[in-house]
Structures are given as structure tokens and as C-alpha cells.
Write a protein that holds these residues in place. Structure first.
Motif, PDB file in Angstrom:
ATOM      1  N   VAL A   1      -9.232   1.600   8.262  1.00  0.00           N
ATOM      2  CA  VAL A   1      -8.170   1.847   7.279  1.00  0.00           C
ATOM      3  C   VAL A   1      -8.815   1.852   5.896  1.00  0.00           C
ATOM      4  CG1 VAL A   1      -5.992   1.034   6.309  1.00  0.00           C
ATOM      5  CG2 VAL A   1      -6.469   0.704   8.749  1.00  0.00           C
ATOM      6  N   ARG A   2      -8.729   2.991   5.238  1.00  0.00           N
ATOM      7  CA  ARG A   2      -9.378   3.132   3.924  1.00  0.00           C
ATOM      8  C   ARG A   2      -8.497   2.588   2.809  1.00  0.00           C
ATOM      9  NH1 ARG A   2     -12.056   4.756  -0.036  1.00  0.00           N
ATOM     10  NH2 ARG A   2     -12.205   6.656  -1.203  1.00  0.00           N
ATOM     11  N   VAL A   3      -9.034   1.619   2.095  1.00  0.00           N
ATOM     12  CA  VAL A   3      -8.409   1.087   0.891  1.00  0.00           C
ATOM     13  C   VAL A   3      -9.507   1.045  -0.159  1.00  0.00           C
ATOM     14  CG1 VAL A   3      -7.331  -0.929  -0.190  1.00  0.00           C
ATOM     15  CG2 VAL A   3      -6.713  -0.299   2.141  1.00  0.00           C
ATOM     16  N   GLU A   4      -9.296   1.742  -1.270  1.00  0.00           N
ATOM     17  CA  GLU A   4     -10.308   1.763  -2.323  1.00  0.00           C
ATOM     18  C   GLU A   4     -10.479   0.367  -2.911  1.00  0.00           C
ATOM     19  OE1 GLU A   4     -11.367   4.115  -6.450  1.00  0.00           O
ATOM     20  OE2 GLU A   4      -9.755   4.857  -5.182  1.00  0.00           O
ATOM     21  N   VAL A   5     -11.720  -0.016  -3.104  1.00  0.00           N
ATOM     22  CA  VAL A   5     -12.080  -1.324  -3.666  1.00  0.00           C
ATOM     23  C   VAL A   5     -13.134  -1.082  -4.739  1.00  0.00           C
ATOM     24  CG1 VAL A   5     -13.045  -3.599  -3.182  1.00  0.00           C
ATOM     25  CG2 VAL A   5     -11.633  -2.472  -1.470  1.00  0.00           C
ATOM     26  N   LYS A   6     -12.976  -1.749  -5.857  1.00  0.00           N
ATOM     27  CA  LYS A   6     -13.947  -1.592  -6.933  1.00  0.00           C
ATOM     28  C   LYS A   6     -14.680  -2.906  -7.202  1.00  0.00           C
ATOM     29  CE  LYS A   6     -14.339  -0.056 -11.716  1.00  0.00           C
ATOM     30  NZ  LYS A   6     -13.603   0.368 -12.901  1.00  0.00           N
ATOM     31  N   CYS A   7     -13.947  -3.963  -7.507  1.00  0.00           N
ATOM     32  CA  CYS A   7     -14.596  -5.195  -7.948  1.00  0.00           C
ATOM     33  C   CYS A   7     -14.790  -6.220  -6.833  1.00  0.00           C
ATOM     34  CB  CYS A   7     -13.800  -5.832  -9.083  1.00  0.00           C
ATOM     35  SG  CYS A   7     -12.236  -6.581  -8.548  1.00  0.00           S
ATOM     36  N   SER A   8     -13.927  -6.251  -5.846  1.00  0.00           N
ATOM     37  CA  SER A   8     -13.965  -7.183  -4.715  1.00  0.00           C
ATOM     38  C   SER A   8     -13.699  -8.638  -5.084  1.00  0.00           C
ATOM     39  CB  SER A   8     -15.295  -7.100  -3.960  1.00  0.00           C
ATOM     40  OG  SER A   8     -15.447  -5.835  -3.382  1.00  0.00           O
ATOM     41  N   ASP A   9     -13.199  -8.907  -6.284  1.00  0.00           N
ATOM     42  CA  ASP A   9     -12.910 -10.298  -6.631  1.00  0.00           C
ATOM     43  C   ASP A   9     -11.644 -10.487  -7.471  1.00  0.00           C
ATOM     44  OD1 ASP A   9     -13.893  -9.309  -9.019  1.00  0.00           O
ATOM     45  OD2 ASP A   9     -15.751 -10.457  -8.945  1.00  0.00           O
ATOM     46  N   GLY A  10     -10.780  -9.481  -7.521  1.00  0.00           N
ATOM     47  CA  GLY A  10      -9.498  -9.648  -8.198  1.00  0.00           C
ATOM     48  C   GLY A  10      -9.478  -9.365  -9.679  1.00  0.00           C
TER      49      GLY A  10
ATOM     50  N   ARG B   1       3.538  -6.970  -5.089  1.00  0.00           N
ATOM     51  CA  ARG B   1       2.208  -6.362  -4.908  1.00  0.00           C
ATOM     52  C   ARG B   1       1.197  -7.466  -4.629  1.00  0.00           C
ATOM     53  NH1 ARG B   1       1.610  -1.211  -6.008  1.00  0.00           N
ATOM     54  NH2 ARG B   1      -0.568  -1.246  -6.700  1.00  0.00           N
ATOM     55  N   ILE B   2       0.173  -7.096  -3.891  1.00  0.00           N
ATOM     56  CA  ILE B   2      -0.891  -8.049  -3.565  1.00  0.00           C
ATOM     57  C   ILE B   2      -2.237  -7.358  -3.761  1.00  0.00           C
ATOM     58  CG2 ILE B   2      -0.702  -7.470  -1.109  1.00  0.00           C
ATOM     59  CD1 ILE B   2      -1.653 -10.345  -0.509  1.00  0.00           C
ATOM     60  N   VAL B   3      -3.195  -8.073  -4.332  1.00  0.00           N
ATOM     61  CA  VAL B   3      -4.563  -7.582  -4.490  1.00  0.00           C
ATOM     62  C   VAL B   3      -5.316  -8.004  -3.225  1.00  0.00           C
ATOM     63  CG1 VAL B   3      -6.667  -7.718  -5.884  1.00  0.00           C
ATOM     64  CG2 VAL B   3      -4.436  -7.662  -6.996  1.00  0.00           C
ATOM     65  N   LEU B   4      -5.609  -7.023  -2.390  1.00  0.00           N
ATOM     66  CA  LEU B   4      -6.094  -7.288  -1.035  1.00  0.00           C
ATOM     67  C   LEU B   4      -7.527  -7.805  -0.951  1.00  0.00           C
ATOM     68  CD1 LEU B   4      -4.519  -4.220   0.763  1.00  0.00           C
ATOM     69  CD2 LEU B   4      -3.823  -6.622   0.964  1.00  0.00           C
TER      70      LEU B   4
END
Length: 138
Positions: free
Chosen positions: A77-86, A118-121
Motif C-alpha cells: 500500500v503506497r503512502v508517500e512519506v517524507k520525514c518519517s518522524d511527524g 487525521r492521523i500522521v501515519l
């Protein structure tokens, strides 16, 4: 003006002072945005395993040592992620607060009102062991 946003970055003390002044001047809380260049110090938290329910009903277990974005990627499941820490909010997705258990929001980008839906996954998790977060959109 209606719909305007106030962005600030800097030390926590500075941002708190700017936001206190803005609130006193009538700015709504949801219009205030903090921008961090590094994560502020946070209290230690325990990671619990939880369930992530996707639109359509598919469920993915998220173990304590992995993030929701890692589990989603492993499941294809593709979910774009940039920082990985919120810090950035790129991976924020809507969730059903009424159908989900309590959420431990660990990001530093969403307002209190945004956190209700909303949630930051990459960093946030179910607050309770075995809890479930029901996503409404990917």
C-alpha cells in the motif's frame, strides 16, 4: 482574514509566545501552525501493537517495533512519506475517530481540530495495546 494561517518556526518558547499573542488577538487555534526543523524533545512513550483497518475492511497488524507506514509499504500500500518522524505531515490521512480507539498523536504538525479526523501515519499509533485505527482514505 477568514481562512488565513499563521506559520512560525523557532524555539518552543518563541513559538508559544507568538501563538499566545495571536490567540489573544482573536486568531482561531486551527489557523496557527508550528514548523520545526528538528523534533522537539518529547516524553518517553511505549509503543503498543495495534490494528490498522483500511478502507474496504482489510486489516493490517502493526507490531510495536514498526510504524503504520512501514507496515503499509510491506503490504504493498503506497503512502508517500517524507520525514518519517511527524515533522511534515505528508503521510497524514483521514481516520474515523468514532470507529477507532484513542490515538496517540505523536506529530508536531496537526492542530487539535485536525487530530480529531487525521492521523500522521509515520509516527502516531493507537494509544491502547491492541487498539484499532480505522482509516477512511489512503
Amino acid at each position: 482574514p477568514h481562512g488565513a494561517r499563521l506559520y512560525t518556526c523557532g524555539s518552543a518558547r518563541y513559538m508559544d509566545a507568538v501563538f499566545d499573542a495571536a490567540l489573544a488577538a482573536g486568531w482561531p487555534e486551527d489557523a496557527l501552525r508550528r514548523e520545526y526543523f528538528s523534533l522537539p524533545e518529547a516524553p518517553p512513550r511505549e509503543n503498543h501493537p495495534f490494528m490498522l483497518r483500511l478502507p474496504g475492511g482489510r486489516e493490517l497488524p502493526v507490531p510495536a517495533e514498526r510504524s503504520a507506514t512501514e507496515v503499509l509499504a510491506a503490504a504493498g500500500v503506497r503512502v508517500e512519506v517524507k520525514c518519517s518522524d511527524g515533522l511534515c505531515g505528508v503521510c497524514a490521512r483521514p481516520y474515523d475517530a468514532a470507529a477507532s480507539g484513542p490515538v496517540d498523536h505523536r506529530d508536531v504538525v496537526l492542530s487539535a481540530a485536525e487530530r480529531r479526523g487525521r492521523i500522521v501515519l509515520c509516527c502516531s499509533r493507537a494509544a491502547d495495546p491492541g487498539g484499532c485505527i480505522v482509516l477512511t482514505e489512503l
